[in-house]
Motif scaffolding. Sequence first.
Motif, PDB file in Angstrom:
ATOM      1  N   GLU A   4       0.822  -1.205   0.000  1.00  0.00           N
ATOM      2  CA  GLU A   4       0.000   0.000   0.000  1.00  0.00           C
ATOM      3  C   GLU A   4       0.859   1.259   0.000  1.00  0.00           C
ATOM      4  OE1 GLU A   4      -0.399  -2.489   2.180  1.00  0.00           O
ATOM      5  OE2 GLU A   4      -2.489  -3.103   2.253  1.00  0.00           O
ATOM      6  N   ALA A   5       1.966   1.234   0.766  1.00  0.00           N
ATOM      7  CA  ALA A   5       2.861   2.393   0.827  1.00  0.00           C
ATOM      8  C   ALA A   5       3.511   2.639  -0.533  1.00  0.00           C
ATOM      9  CB  ALA A   5       3.923   2.188   1.901  1.00  0.00           C
ATOM     10  N   CYS A   6       3.970   1.582  -1.188  1.00  0.00           N
ATOM     11  CA  CYS A   6       4.585   1.733  -2.518  1.00  0.00           C
ATOM     12  C   CYS A   6       3.556   2.230  -3.529  1.00  0.00           C
ATOM     13  CB  CYS A   6       5.178   0.404  -2.977  1.00  0.00           C
ATOM     14  SG  CYS A   6       6.648  -0.092  -2.045  1.00  0.00           S
ATOM     15  N   ASP A   7       2.329   1.707  -3.467  1.00  0.00           N
ATOM     16  CA  ASP A   7       1.279   2.169  -4.385  1.00  0.00           C
ATOM     17  C   ASP A   7       1.004   3.659  -4.194  1.00  0.00           C
ATOM     18  OD1 ASP A   7       1.040  -0.358  -5.461  1.00  0.00           O
ATOM     19  OD2 ASP A   7      -0.781  -0.880  -4.331  1.00  0.00           O
ATOM     20  N   ASP A  19       8.898  17.325  -6.313  1.00  0.00           N
ATOM     21  CA  ASP A  19       9.456  16.601  -5.182  1.00  0.00           C
ATOM     22  C   ASP A  19       8.315  16.076  -4.326  1.00  0.00           C
ATOM     23  OD1 ASP A  19      10.854  15.615  -3.027  1.00  0.00           O
ATOM     24  OD2 ASP A  19      11.766  17.525  -2.467  1.00  0.00           O
ATOM     25  N   LEU A  20       8.139  14.767  -4.346  1.00  0.00           N
ATOM     26  CA  LEU A  20       7.078  14.123  -3.581  1.00  0.00           C
ATOM     27  C   LEU A  20       7.220  14.380  -2.086  1.00  0.00           C
ATOM     28  CD1 LEU A  20       4.702  12.073  -3.458  1.00  0.00           C
ATOM     29  CD2 LEU A  20       6.416  10.263  -3.459  1.00  0.00           C
ATOM     30  N   PHE A  21       8.437  14.578  -1.618  1.00  0.00           N
ATOM     31  CA  PHE A  21       8.716  14.745  -0.196  1.00  0.00           C
ATOM     32  C   PHE A  21       9.017  16.197   0.182  1.00  0.00           C
ATOM     33  CE2 PHE A  21       9.870  10.493  -1.550  1.00  0.00           C
ATOM     34  CZ  PHE A  21       9.166   9.710  -0.657  1.00  0.00           C
ATOM     35  N   ALA A  22       8.626  17.140  -0.664  1.00  0.00           N
ATOM     36  CA  ALA A  22       8.922  18.553  -0.422  1.00  0.00           C
ATOM     37  C   ALA A  22       8.276  19.044   0.866  1.00  0.00           C
ATOM     38  CB  ALA A  22       8.434  19.403  -1.592  1.00  0.00           C
ATOM     39  N   PRO A  23       8.965  19.918   1.593  1.00  0.00           N
ATOM     40  CA  PRO A  23       8.370  20.480   2.809  1.00  0.00           C
ATOM     41  C   PRO A  23       7.289  21.498   2.461  1.00  0.00           C
ATOM     42  CG  PRO A  23      10.500  21.479   2.403  1.00  0.00           C
ATOM     43  CD  PRO A  23      10.322  20.408   1.362  1.00  0.00           C
ATOM     44  N   MET A  78       0.394  11.279   3.191  1.00  0.00           N
ATOM     45  CA  MET A  78       1.373  10.198   3.050  1.00  0.00           C
ATOM     46  C   MET A  78       0.951   8.906   3.762  1.00  0.00           C
ATOM     47  SD  MET A  78       3.617  11.373   1.049  1.00  0.00           S
ATOM     48  CE  MET A  78       5.245  10.706   1.148  1.00  0.00           C
ATOM     49  N   VAL A  79      -0.262   8.855   4.282  1.00  0.00           N
ATOM     50  CA  VAL A  79      -0.785   7.624   4.902  1.00  0.00           C
ATOM     51  C   VAL A  79      -1.230   6.712   3.771  1.00  0.00           C
ATOM     52  CG1 VAL A  79      -2.654   6.701   6.344  1.00  0.00           C
ATOM     53  CG2 VAL A  79      -1.484   8.821   7.029  1.00  0.00           C
ATOM     54  N   PRO A  80      -0.822   5.465   3.720  1.00  0.00           N
ATOM     55  CA  PRO A  80      -0.267   4.569   4.718  1.00  0.00           C
ATOM     56  C   PRO A  80       1.258   4.480   4.739  1.00  0.00           C
ATOM     57  CG  PRO A  80      -0.918   3.267   2.847  1.00  0.00           C
ATOM     58  CD  PRO A  80      -1.252   4.704   2.522  1.00  0.00           C
ATOM     59  N   PHE A  81       1.956   5.304   3.954  1.00  0.00           N
ATOM     60  CA  PHE A  81       3.410   5.321   4.057  1.00  0.00           C
ATOM     61  C   PHE A  81       3.826   5.734   5.471  1.00  0.00           C
ATOM     62  CE2 PHE A  81       7.351   7.919   3.554  1.00  0.00           C
ATOM     63  CZ  PHE A  81       8.224   6.865   3.303  1.00  0.00           C
ATOM     64  N   ASP A 109       4.044   5.591  -5.619  1.00  0.00           N
ATOM     65  CA  ASP A 109       4.031   5.508  -7.086  1.00  0.00           C
ATOM     66  C   ASP A 109       2.939   6.390  -7.680  1.00  0.00           C
ATOM     67  OD1 ASP A 109       6.165   3.776  -7.517  1.00  0.00           O
ATOM     68  OD2 ASP A 109       4.913   1.987  -7.370  1.00  0.00           O
ATOM     69  N   GLY A 110       1.763   6.352  -7.082  1.00  0.00           N
ATOM     70  CA  GLY A 110       0.635   7.120  -7.605  1.00  0.00           C
ATOM     71  C   GLY A 110       0.796   8.622  -7.477  1.00  0.00           C
ATOM     72  N   ASN A 111       1.636   9.065  -6.558  1.00  0.00           N
ATOM     73  CA  ASN A 111       1.829  10.503  -6.345  1.00  0.00           C
ATOM     74  C   ASN A 111       3.148  11.027  -6.908  1.00  0.00           C
ATOM     75  OD1 ASN A 111      -0.623  11.077  -4.986  1.00  0.00           O
ATOM     76  ND2 ASN A 111       0.188  10.067  -3.181  1.00  0.00           N
ATOM     77  N   THR A 112       3.938  10.163  -7.511  1.00  0.00           N
ATOM     78  CA  THR A 112       5.206  10.588  -8.086  1.00  0.00           C
ATOM     79  C   THR A 112       4.945  11.237  -9.435  1.00  0.00           C
ATOM     80  OG1 THR A 112       6.417   8.849  -6.949  1.00  0.00           O
ATOM     81  CG2 THR A 112       7.473   9.817  -8.871  1.00  0.00           C
ATOM     82  N   THR A 113       5.431  12.463  -9.599  1.00  0.00           N
ATOM     83  CA  THR A 113       5.275  13.225 -10.834  1.00  0.00           C
ATOM     84  C   THR A 113       6.629  13.769 -11.233  1.00  0.00           C
ATOM     85  OG1 THR A 113       3.061  13.894 -10.135  1.00  0.00           O
ATOM     86  CG2 THR A 113       4.071  15.168 -11.899  1.00  0.00           C
TER      87      THR A 113
END
Length: 185
Positions: A112-115, A126-130, A176-179, A118-122
Amino acid sequence: MLRRLLLTAAVSATAALTAVPSASAGTPAPPPAASPLPTASSAPLAAAPVGLSSLYTAARGGMEPAATPPPARPEDSGDRLTVTVQDAGNGADGTYELDCHPAGGSHPRPAEACDLLDGNTTWGKDLFAPVRPNALCTLQYGGPATAHVTGTWAGRPVDARYDRTNGCEISRWNSMVPFLPDLMS
């Protein structure tokens, strides 16, 4: 105006490059040396990305590589992240490893975390941007939970921190849930 100037310069450079005569009029020009970079004639222009930089690259004979992602290295064969969660309670605290492609690791919900990731990567974001420093956020407090994420995602290094100190940070965490652990339940 800048676009017009760049286009004019590109057309002028192309005309100048194609009109250069050989060193002596009676001797044919030697064939061009092999180059590891693509030339304008070796790749169709339709496949090139559209934009001023691609026009500039095409005008220069393709001598400058287009913006492409870095080549994959064997040691970066998978996306790997380490998540350290503190002060979340309910057994969510700890350090978890997440491997994607294929999903695995010590994360409680790796698939679920990888999905989600993956689904939010563009490309280009930056997927992890503050949260932006000038963002207007509600003054609600979501608790003392923090998370620190390190590793590699989509070929790029990751070093991100999450907390729940205001409405923007709570929203960033919840996206970012369930990551990250679900603290709403």
